[in-house]
Enzyme design. Structure first.
Site, PDB file in Angstrom:
ATOM      1  N   CYS A 153       0.823  -1.212   0.000  1.00 56.32           N
ATOM      2  CA  CYS A 153       0.000   0.000   0.000  1.00 56.32           C
ATOM      3  C   CYS A 153       0.861   1.267   0.000  1.00 56.32           C
ATOM      4  CB  CYS A 153      -0.958  -0.008   1.184  1.00 56.32           C
ATOM      5  SG  CYS A 153      -2.289  -1.222   0.978  1.00 56.32           S
ATOM      6  N   HIS A 177      -6.041   5.267  -1.546  1.00 54.12           N
ATOM      7  CA  HIS A 177      -6.468   6.326  -0.627  1.00 54.12           C
ATOM      8  C   HIS A 177      -5.764   7.630  -1.057  1.00 54.12           C
ATOM      9  CE1 HIS A 177      -6.342   8.698   3.100  1.00 54.12           C
ATOM     10  NE2 HIS A 177      -7.448   8.063   3.419  1.00 54.12           N
ATOM     11  N   VAL A 179      -3.845   9.778   0.251  1.00 57.83           N
ATOM     12  CA  VAL A 179      -2.437  10.032   0.602  1.00 57.83           C
ATOM     13  C   VAL A 179      -1.474   9.090  -0.128  1.00 57.83           C
ATOM     14  CG1 VAL A 179      -2.909  11.001   2.893  1.00 57.83           C
ATOM     15  CG2 VAL A 179      -2.423   8.542   2.665  1.00 57.83           C
ATOM     16  N   LYS A 180      -1.998   8.065  -0.788  1.00 59.72           N
ATOM     17  CA  LYS A 180      -1.126   7.085  -1.450  1.00 59.72           C
ATOM     18  C   LYS A 180      -0.689   7.612  -2.834  1.00 59.72           C
ATOM     19  CE  LYS A 180      -1.609   4.626   2.213  1.00 59.72           C
ATOM     20  NZ  LYS A 180      -2.421   3.471   2.489  1.00 59.72           N
ATOM     21  N   HIS A 181       0.056   6.793  -3.591  1.00 58.77           N
ATOM     22  CA  HIS A 181       0.695   7.317  -4.815  1.00 58.77           C
ATOM     23  C   HIS A 181      -0.295   7.805  -5.866  1.00 58.77           C
ATOM     24  CE1 HIS A 181       4.093   5.157  -3.061  1.00 58.77           C
ATOM     25  NE2 HIS A 181       4.804   6.098  -3.637  1.00 58.77           N
TER      26      HIS A 181
END
Ligand SMILES: *Cc1c(COP(=O)(O)O)cnc(C)c1O
Length: 378
Positions: A153, A177, A179-181
């Site tokens: 993740c 999500h 905040v992810k890449h």
């Protein structure tokens, strides 16, 4: 406030979503398949299944592997709670193994010490975006006839010895999500090369039903069979349109994250009392997080003080993570507690995540560095 992580949505993304909103399919339509093909291509894997979150992706893997009542799954202590929670969803027992002091990645020798006849799988977490020690973990899994799972993740787009994260384990989970890449709002995906796992996870995200709505429409039939208990973990077409559009930018965003990391690392070398985590030359780190240790013994004050000072100055630092075995749920249900994974527990007292997202300007990065060095020189 400079947050620790933040999405980047442009006009092209918005247009892609709007186009799908005007189309016939809001969910389980053609864009889901297109996004799955793009994720599989990006990671070099045969199959991808997109689901409603990274947690659902991990849950689908536990189901796909057949994790059930009383089965033990080894997970690192230093991760987000979801890594362990999905084992519990299936009636299994998460067994916490400690991480390595230098990079907080799962320690293969600690894994070996936790294996017993009930052990079924090992979950590697690519903490902060740095690939775990896949060669060592793969060997441990092979020796014990265990499945190797990757909670990637943090690590979409990362590589280990030239191989993309996604290809390195029996199944790999990603999160979308914000905040992810790359983001789909909420969302996730599983990658696997195993056609049986693929078929199982594909049905699992749709109630355990073997055909989807579009397949039945195309076949002109109403008949379907629910062959096992599944969930509604589907991802919508308009979310997949956002994901497809975001994915085009992944490589340039990772390049930018790596640039920001280099700026931090160079600046921190000249400041007493702060140390970045170790990185290995085996991997291409995708820097979901930039984590430093605050060395209280050199400063006379610790991480909590630094955290508060930086937050007061609008620097959105964060702490990733509270070791999972210290959460009240795990203490109560599984009798875990302090002393179980001392390296993770010690790290937890010291770690601080600095802001890291591709849209940060050089000026933002400088602001963080100046604020941090001022606090530490006090
Ligand atoms: C984000 C994350 C998850 C869960 O992903 P969601 O999409 O928020 O459900 C799981 N494990 C790790 C390590 C994560 O960072």
């Amino acid at each position: 406030m400079i947050p620790y992580g933040r999405q980047w949505i442009d006009e092209e993304d918005i247009q892609a979503v709007v186009d799908v909103l005007r189309s016939d399919w809001l969910t389980t339509g053609p864009v889901v398949k297109e996004f799955e093909r793009a994720i599989a291509a990006k990671t070099g894997t045969r199959h991808a299944v997109v689901v409603s979150s990274g947690t659902a992706a991990l849950h689908a893997i536990m189901y796909g592997l057949g994790i059930g009542l009383g089965d033990e799954v080894i997970v690192p202590a230093m991760t987000f709670a979801a890594t362990a929670n999905v084992v519990v969803y299936q009636g299994g027992i998460p067994v916490f193994a400690d991480v390595k002091q230098e990079d907080l990645l799962l320690d293969a020798s600690e894994v070996v010490a936790k294996i017993n006849p009930r052990t079924k799988a090992i979950v590697a977490v690519d903490y902060a975006g740095q690939p775990a020690d896949y060669d060592a973990l793969r060997q441990v899994a092979l020796n014990g006839s265990l499945f190797l799972v990757a909670d990637a993740c943090h690590a979409l787009g990362a590589k280990y010895k030239g191989v993309s994260v996604g290809y390195l384990a029996d199944a790999t989970a990603f999160s979308f999500h914000p905040v992810k890449h790359v983001t789909t709002g909420e969302g996730g995906a599983v990658c696997t090369n195993d056609p049986v796992m693929y078929a199982r996870m594909n049905a699992f995200r749709n109630h355990g039903i073997t055909t989807d709505h579009k397949q039945r429409m195309d076949a002109g039939s109403w008949y379907y069979e629910m062959t096992d208990l599944g969930y509604n973990y589907r991802l919508t077409d308009f979310q997949c349109a956002l994901g497809l559009s975001q994915l085009k930018k992944l490589d340039s965003w990772i390049a930018r994250r790596r640039q920001i990391a280099d700026m931090y690392t160079a600046a921190l070398a000249g400041i007493v009392g702060v140390e970045p985590l170790g990185t290995s030359p085996d991997g291409v780190h995708s820097y979901h997080l930039y984590v430093v240790r605050i060395k209280a013994e050199k400063l006379g004050f610790g991480r909590d003080y630094v955290f508060r000072q930086l937050r007061e100055q609008g620097i959105g630092v964060n702490v990733h993570y509270i070791p999972v075995h210290l959460h009240p749920f795990y203490r109560k249900r599984f009798g875990t507690g302090p002393g179980l994974c001392p390296v993770a527990e010690k790290a937890y007292d010291e770690i601080l995540s600095l802001p890291m997202f591709p849209r940060m300007t050089d000026q933002d990065v400088q602001e963080v560095i100046v604020a941090l060095s001022k606090v530490l020189k006090r």
